[in-house]
Scaffold this motif. Structure first.
Motif, short mmCIF file in Angstrom:
data_model
loop_
_atom_site.label_atom_id
_atom_site.label_comp_id
_atom_site.label_asym_id
_atom_site.label_seq_id
_atom_site.Cartn_x
_atom_site.Cartn_y
_atom_site.Cartn_z
N LEU A 204 37.96 -34.39 -25.25
CA LEU A 204 36.90 -34.19 -26.22
C LEU A 204 35.88 -33.18 -25.68
CD1 LEU A 204 36.50 -37.94 -27.21
CD2 LEU A 204 37.78 -36.16 -28.41
N ASP A 205 35.02 -32.68 -26.57
CA ASP A 205 34.15 -31.55 -26.20
C ASP A 205 35.00 -30.42 -25.65
OD1 ASP A 205 31.28 -32.05 -26.75
OD2 ASP A 205 31.62 -33.83 -25.51
N GLY A 206 36.11 -30.15 -26.33
CA GLY A 206 37.07 -29.17 -25.83
C GLY A 206 36.50 -27.79 -25.63
N GLN A 207 35.52 -27.40 -26.45
CA GLN A 207 34.95 -26.07 -26.31
C GLN A 207 34.29 -25.88 -24.95
OE1 GLN A 207 33.59 -28.51 -28.10
NE2 GLN A 207 31.67 -28.67 -26.97
N PHE A 208 33.73 -26.95 -24.38
CA PHE A 208 33.10 -26.82 -23.06
C PHE A 208 34.15 -26.57 -21.99
CE2 PHE A 208 31.64 -28.41 -18.99
CZ PHE A 208 30.44 -27.73 -18.86
N TRP A 209 35.24 -27.36 -22.00
CA TRP A 209 36.27 -27.23 -20.97
C TRP A 209 37.15 -26.00 -21.20
CZ3 TRP A 209 34.83 -29.87 -17.11
CH2 TRP A 209 34.17 -31.09 -17.28
N ALA A 210 37.07 -25.41 -22.38
CA ALA A 210 37.83 -24.18 -22.65
C ALA A 210 37.03 -22.93 -22.33
CB ALA A 210 38.27 -24.14 -24.12
N GLU A 211 35.70 -22.98 -22.53
CA GLU A 211 34.91 -21.76 -22.46
C GLU A 211 33.79 -21.80 -21.42
OE1 GLU A 211 35.42 -20.41 -27.15
OE2 GLU A 211 33.64 -21.55 -26.56
N SER A 212 32.96 -22.83 -21.41
CA SER A 212 31.82 -22.87 -20.48
C SER A 212 32.26 -23.12 -19.04
CB SER A 212 30.82 -23.94 -20.91
OG SER A 212 30.27 -23.64 -22.17
N MET A 213 33.16 -24.07 -18.86
CA MET A 213 33.68 -24.40 -17.54
C MET A 213 35.19 -24.56 -17.66
SD MET A 213 32.48 -27.46 -14.95
CE MET A 213 30.79 -26.88 -14.83
N PRO A 214 35.93 -23.42 -17.75
CA PRO A 214 37.38 -23.48 -18.03
C PRO A 214 38.13 -24.35 -17.03
CG PRO A 214 36.56 -21.25 -18.27
CD PRO A 214 35.45 -22.04 -17.66
N VAL A 232 50.81 -31.86 -21.46
CA VAL A 232 50.20 -31.16 -22.59
C VAL A 232 48.76 -31.62 -22.69
CG1 VAL A 232 50.24 -30.77 -25.08
CG2 VAL A 232 52.40 -30.96 -23.82
N TYR A 233 47.85 -30.65 -22.77
CA TYR A 233 46.43 -30.94 -22.89
C TYR A 233 45.93 -30.43 -24.23
CZ TYR A 233 46.80 -31.73 -17.87
OH TYR A 233 47.17 -32.21 -16.64
N LEU A 234 45.25 -31.30 -24.95
CA LEU A 234 44.75 -30.99 -26.27
C LEU A 234 43.23 -31.04 -26.24
CD1 LEU A 234 45.87 -30.48 -29.14
CD2 LEU A 234 45.79 -32.94 -29.52
N LEU A 235 42.59 -29.89 -26.36
CA LEU A 235 41.13 -29.79 -26.27
C LEU A 235 40.57 -29.58 -27.67
CD1 LEU A 235 42.26 -29.06 -23.39
CD2 LEU A 235 40.17 -27.71 -23.08
N ILE A 236 39.75 -30.51 -28.13
CA ILE A 236 39.26 -30.50 -29.50
C ILE A 236 37.80 -30.04 -29.55
CG2 ILE A 236 38.93 -31.86 -31.59
CD1 ILE A 236 40.99 -33.85 -30.55
N ASP A 237 37.55 -28.99 -30.30
CA ASP A 237 36.19 -28.47 -30.48
C ASP A 237 35.36 -29.46 -31.31
OD1 ASP A 237 33.95 -26.90 -30.82
OD2 ASP A 237 34.99 -25.17 -31.64
N VAL A 238 34.05 -29.53 -31.04
CA VAL A 238 33.19 -30.44 -31.80
C VAL A 238 32.59 -29.77 -33.04
CG1 VAL A 238 32.56 -31.84 -29.81
CG2 VAL A 238 31.14 -29.87 -30.43
N ILE A 239 32.82 -28.48 -33.22
CA ILE A 239 32.27 -27.64 -34.29
C ILE A 239 30.81 -27.31 -34.01
CG2 ILE A 239 31.84 -27.34 -36.76
CD1 ILE A 239 34.09 -29.27 -37.36
N ASP A 240 29.94 -28.32 -34.03
CA ASP A 240 28.52 -28.13 -33.72
C ASP A 240 27.91 -29.50 -33.40
OD1 ASP A 240 28.01 -29.43 -36.20
OD2 ASP A 240 28.00 -27.50 -37.25
N SER A 241 26.63 -29.50 -33.03
CA SER A 241 26.00 -30.75 -32.59
C SER A 241 25.93 -31.78 -33.70
CB SER A 241 24.61 -30.47 -32.03
OG SER A 241 23.78 -29.87 -33.01
N ALA A 242 25.76 -31.33 -34.95
CA ALA A 242 25.68 -32.28 -36.06
C ALA A 242 27.02 -32.99 -36.24
CB ALA A 242 25.28 -31.55 -37.33
N HIS A 243 28.12 -32.23 -36.21
CA HIS A 243 29.44 -32.86 -36.34
C HIS A 243 29.73 -33.76 -35.14
CE1 HIS A 243 30.15 -29.83 -39.50
NE2 HIS A 243 31.07 -30.66 -39.93
N ARG A 244 29.31 -33.32 -33.95
CA ARG A 244 29.54 -34.11 -32.74
C ARG A 244 28.85 -35.48 -32.85
NH1 ARG A 244 27.39 -35.08 -27.53
NH2 ARG A 244 29.01 -35.04 -25.91
#
Length: 403
Positions: A204-214, A232-244
């Motif tokens: 979860l919070d896939g965008q962080f592990w994909a982009e901020s701290m790969p 297999v690793y599946l990293l899911i973006d939260v879209i934004d803080s409201a969706h999170r």
């Protein structure tokens, strides 16, 4: 030869914070900042606020700390004493304003929580990473931060090999009919095997592990060393803080969409195991809460849970009462039996640490296989990154060859 404080030669010797161990085994740590405008006679800087996660951050409810200028020089410093195992991120916020915080933040003990948070919120856009520290990234609030780990801090498996080669992840768009939204999802595979029995990890919070701290080099390195299985690793973006904030705290719709839409979508091109004991769901903060929620409600799919700094207080922030998930377990409406759980929290994130201890006590009553880890740190991705790889190694240990 003694170097003059603030001279070019003196600054050349600084490589970020400095520390020395005292007789008790603790470390006195000194933070430095060089004023580019020079001394107090030429510079307009009034404060250099120091935001250290778990030490001077708003979670501690203590007065904000500023570095102090050494008179007649361009050197600012601040000192504190930390345990040998401490790890955390920090940033500096130089300011020309005489009053960045409301007066009650300094005159009231403890400081007014709302005023303290508001002061830091306004300052974060001015935050900088430590110019003397060669490492850094953008933290969860989007501002630059720098890392600091003292000599006794726990090992962080895989993260010491950032140059490890890897096959880049595939990024796909997931248009969810069930949720009525669209987001990015990263699909990362390790190892040479492509069989359908590969274990799966949902991050979860896939965008962080994909982009901020790969996370890719760390996972590739541990797989190459045989400490993690090909997976297999599946990293899911939260879209934004409201969706999170809507989707991660105990949201059945989100997890039904993951199982009914996302997993079949990914499996069509990237096979992985459907066995619960080979499937990890991992998250931090709201993601830590979500990961255990998923395991408790769908144990037949998510049999392994890695929860870091889980927000088990939800939805009662600041209140001295258990969160919804703890209360549900107390009423025996859910059972954790059969799950394998790694639960981790930092001793310097007070509300979350207390909530995690309450969750741990409840899980242990059900004789669940739960591993508890507490770290000397705060609500901090610098701590989470090591706990993430260590937790995966622990939960998938039966799948990796003996070392």
């Amino acid at each position: 030869m003694v170097q003059e404080t603030g001279s070019d030669a003196w600054w050349a010797s600084k490589q970020g914070p400095e520390w020395e161990q005292d007789a008790t085994g603790q470390y006195r740590v000194t933070f430095w900042w060089r004023d580019p405008a020079g001394s107090e006679t030429t510079s307009a800087i009034r404060h250099v606020w120091l935001y250290i996660t778990g030490v001077t951050d708003h979670h501690q409810q203590s007065a904000p700390q500023s570095l102090t200028r050494i008179a007649g020089t361009d050197a600012w410093f601040w000192q504190t004493v930390l345990e040998a195992g401490w790890r955390g991120s920090y940033c500096l916020i130089p300011s020309t304003q005489p009053d960045d915080f409301s007066p009650q933040v300094f005159t009231q003990l403890p400081p007014d929580r709302t005023a303290l948070r508001e002061g830091w919120r306004k300052l974060f856009p001015q935050a900088i990473a430590d110019p003397l520290n060669p490492h850094g990234w953008r933290g969860g609030r989007g501002h630059p931060v720098s890392p600091l780990s003292l000599p006794g801090a726990p090992e962080q498996p895989g993260w010491d090999a950032p140059d490890t080669p890897y096959t880049p992840p595939m990024c796909i768009d997931w248009q969810s009919e069930h949720l009525g939204n669209r987001r990015r999802v990263w699909v990362f595979t390790t190892g040479d095997d492509s069989h359908a029995d590969r274990p799966l990890a949902v991050l979860l919070d896939g965008q962080f592990w994909a982009e901020s701290m790969p996370v890719w080099p760390a996972l590739a390195n541990l797989t190459h060393e045989g400490k993690l299985p090909p997976a297999v690793y599946l990293l899911i973006d939260v879209i934004d803080s409201a969706h999170r904030s809507q989707e991660l705290p105990c949201n059945a719709d989100f997890w039904q969409a993951v199982q009914q839409e996302l997993l079949p979508l990914v499996r069509a091109t990237t096979p992985f195991s459907d066995r619960a004991d080979r499937t990890v769901v991992a998250g931090q903060s709201f993601g830590g809460l979500a990961s255990l929620y998923a395991g408790l409600h769908w144990p037949e799919r998510f049999g392994c849970v890695l929860s870091q700094s889980g927000s088990y207080w939800w939805p009662h922030r600041g209140a001295h009462q258990d969160g919804v998930l703890i209360e549900t377990l107390k009423r025996d409406e859910l059972s954790a039996q059969g799950l394998r759980i790694v639960l981790e929290a930092g001793v310097r994130e007070p509300l979350i640490f207390r909530a995690n201890q309450a969750m741990l006590a409840q899980l242990q009553r059900s004789q669940t296989s739960v591993i508890w880890r507490q770290v000397d740190g705060g609500h901090d991705a610098l701590c989470w990154r090591g706990g993430l790889t260590s937790g995966l190694m622990t939960l998938w240990q039966p799948l990796t060859p003996a070392q």
